[in-house]
Write an enzyme that holds these catalytic residues in place. Structure first.
Site, mmCIF file in Angstrom:
data_model
loop_
_atom_site.group_PDB
_atom_site.id
_atom_site.type_symbol
_atom_site.label_atom_id
_atom_site.label_comp_id
_atom_site.label_asym_id
_atom_site.label_seq_id
_atom_site.Cartn_x
_atom_site.Cartn_y
_atom_site.Cartn_z
ATOM 1 C CE LYS A 185 -2.376 -6.895 -4.271
ATOM 2 N NZ LYS A 185 -3.116 -5.564 -5.126
ATOM 3 C CG MET B 140 -2.091 -1.199 1.234
ATOM 4 S SD MET B 140 -2.892 -1.075 2.764
ATOM 5 C CE MET B 140 -1.722 -2.086 4.009
ATOM 6 C CB CYS C 247 -0.989 -0.002 -8.936
ATOM 7 S SG CYS C 247 -1.375 1.805 -8.477
ATOM 8 C CD GLN D 269 3.549 -4.225 -5.513
ATOM 9 O OE1 GLN D 269 3.444 -2.928 -5.256
ATOM 10 N NE2 GLN D 269 2.641 -5.172 -5.508
#
Length: 484
Positions: A156, A20, A117, A88
């Protein structure tokens, strides 16, 4: 948890703190681990920024910092999370992705590529969810990383418009050799208010043999620790990754149940103080935990705070903050004192360095090392010294690099002001050149003053200065020791 057989990170039957932005910094990651998370992801860090970073061992904080050219710490990690933190990155370039991954791989447990994202800062560079429309590039990046790294590689993603497209993509991703895949069960245009598509995650889990980590269940499906297993069962996934639920209250990872937000905020702040986290980042994370209480008296005090000291005061931790700062400063000074025992020049890249500090009391009030260096350059008919200053963000200290005759010099010790930093750099240059620096007690300390006074009268150069400077050359190694 790690697999005992090979010592590599295991992605089956785990709960993870999701990546995040602005939330997944070191204090939050450590807190999540304390509360029961098995794996923690750092925030998405862009490859273009990371590739410029230098790895720095921070002996004061006992961390490893990846520091940008502007001295900003882009990524900070520590031994406590080394075996469970996943780095990440945001990338759209295989070569650059590998360069960044190799920079950090010895300090993290795995490398993850963000392909989900939907925010513009990520997609505008072809990164994040923009990669979902370019499977060839996805394959190229992941294959490059899997081949070039010793640590597990994961990615992801978000789901695609149809189930068939989604399954086809994850099968192609699996073929690259990745260790796991995290699936956010929403389309790239969907937001948290839209329901998560558990059926898509389930179809992915059934289609591949690698672990699938379900993501996107916060609020709708996951509010407590007990809900985590229900979300995993609903999706058929191997594991679960939490974002917003953990951002609001990271004690959601506790099998014993949630702690009060007040307790969690205090625990978080203690880590932020211990690891000298940036005040604005600390403030942001605490505000996310306060949520609708941000207009409370505590929330208003937090919003008005500009420093970690002010934030600590709002939570009654000012004494801890002061004690920690004193301990860090004492450690910093002790380390600098130890470094200062070595007066041999060391080559750091193209800069010759020495651990030198400018002590004003060691020099006559009317003279300084900068003046002596300038005088020497004039005598040698060289260009005047050129100083380049930079400031360290964590304590606002200064460091200067001086260029003299095409070579660069600086002190490894940071100074409290720009002027002192320049003087320290000048001292390093003078000592390496073997030129007097103007210290009190030096036989020729008055020469610069004499030169300046006579210069005002007739503009001539005193020949004696050059002669005597030459007599004062110091014996130093011909070539500085190469820094290891």
């Amino acid at each position: 948890m790690t697999a005992n057989t090979v010592g590599r990170l295991c992605f089956r039957n785990i709960t993870a703190l999701a990546p995040m932005v602005r939330v997944g910094t070191l204090p939050m990651r450590l807190l999540a681990l304390d509360y029961g998370a098995d794996i923690v992801y750092c925030e998405e860090l862009i490859d273009l920024r990371m590739v410029q970073c230098k790895r720095v061992v921070n002996e004061v904080l006992e961390t490893v910092d990846f520091v940008a050219p502007d001295e900003r710490v882009i990524f900070r990690t520590c031994e406590k999370e080394k075996d469970r933190v996943v780095f990440q990155m945001g990338t759209a370039d295989p070569d650059r992705a590998l360069a960044v991954a190799q920079l950090v791989e010895n300090d993290v447990a795995a490398i993850d590529v963000n392909m989900g994202c939907p925010k513009e800062y990520s997609t505008k560079g072809g990164m994040g969810s923009a990669l979902l429309s370019d499977p060839d590039k996805i394959e190229a990046i992941l294959k490059m990383l899997v081949k070039g790294l010793s640590k597990p590689v994961t990615c992801k993603i978000r789901i695609l418009p149809t189930l068939q497209e989604t399954v086809s993509l994850v099968k192609r991703i699996e073929s690259t050799g990745v260790a796991a895949i995290a699936v956010h069960g929403r389309l790239k245009d969907e937001r948290p208010r839209h329901p998560v598509h558990c059926d898509y995650i389930q179809a992915v889990a059934e289609a591949v043999s690698i672990p699938v980590i379900a993501n996107g269940g916060s609020l709708d499906l996951v509010r407590t620790h007990a809900d985590i297993e229900e979300f995993r069962m609903a999706t058929g996934a191997s594991s679960v990754m939490l974002a917003r639920a953990a951002m609001w209250n990271p004690s959601v990872f506790r099998s014993q149940g949630l702690l009060s937000v007040e307790q969690v905020m205090e625990d978080y702040l203690k880590y932020a103080i211990r690891y000298d986290n940036h005040a604005f980042n600390t403030k942001y994370c605490l505000c996310q935990m306060l949520r609708d209480k941000v207009e409370s008296p505590l929330g208003k005090q937090l919003l008005s705070a500009q420093t970690t000291a002010e934030i600590s005061d709002a939570y009654g931790l000012q004494e801890l903050h002061e004690k920690t700062q004193a301990q860090l400063q004492a450690k910093r000074e002790a380390l600098q004192a130890n470094h200062s025992h070595s007066d041999h020049p060391v080559l750091d890249g193209d800069v010759t360095t020495m651990p030198v500090r400018f002590e004003r009391r060691d020099y006559p009030s009317q003279f300084s090392p900068k003046m002596f260096l300038l005088e020497w350059s004039r005598q040698e008919k060289l260009e005047q010294p050129l100083y380049e200053i930079k400031q360290r963000s964590q304590d606002r200290a200064f460091q200067s690099t001086v260029t003299m005759a095409g070579k660069k010099y600086r002190s490894t010790l940071w100074e409290k002001s720009k002027k002192y930093a320049d003087q320290a750099a000048a001292i390093v240059c003078l000592r390496v050149l073997g030129v007097p620096e103007g210290k009190t007690g030096e036989a020729y300390s008055g020469l610069v003053g004499k030169r300046k006074r006579e210069g005002k009268v007739n503009g001539t150069v005193v020949d004696q200065i050059t002669e005597e400077l030459g007599m004062r050359k110091r014996c130093l190694p011909e070539k500085p020791e190469q820094q290891v």
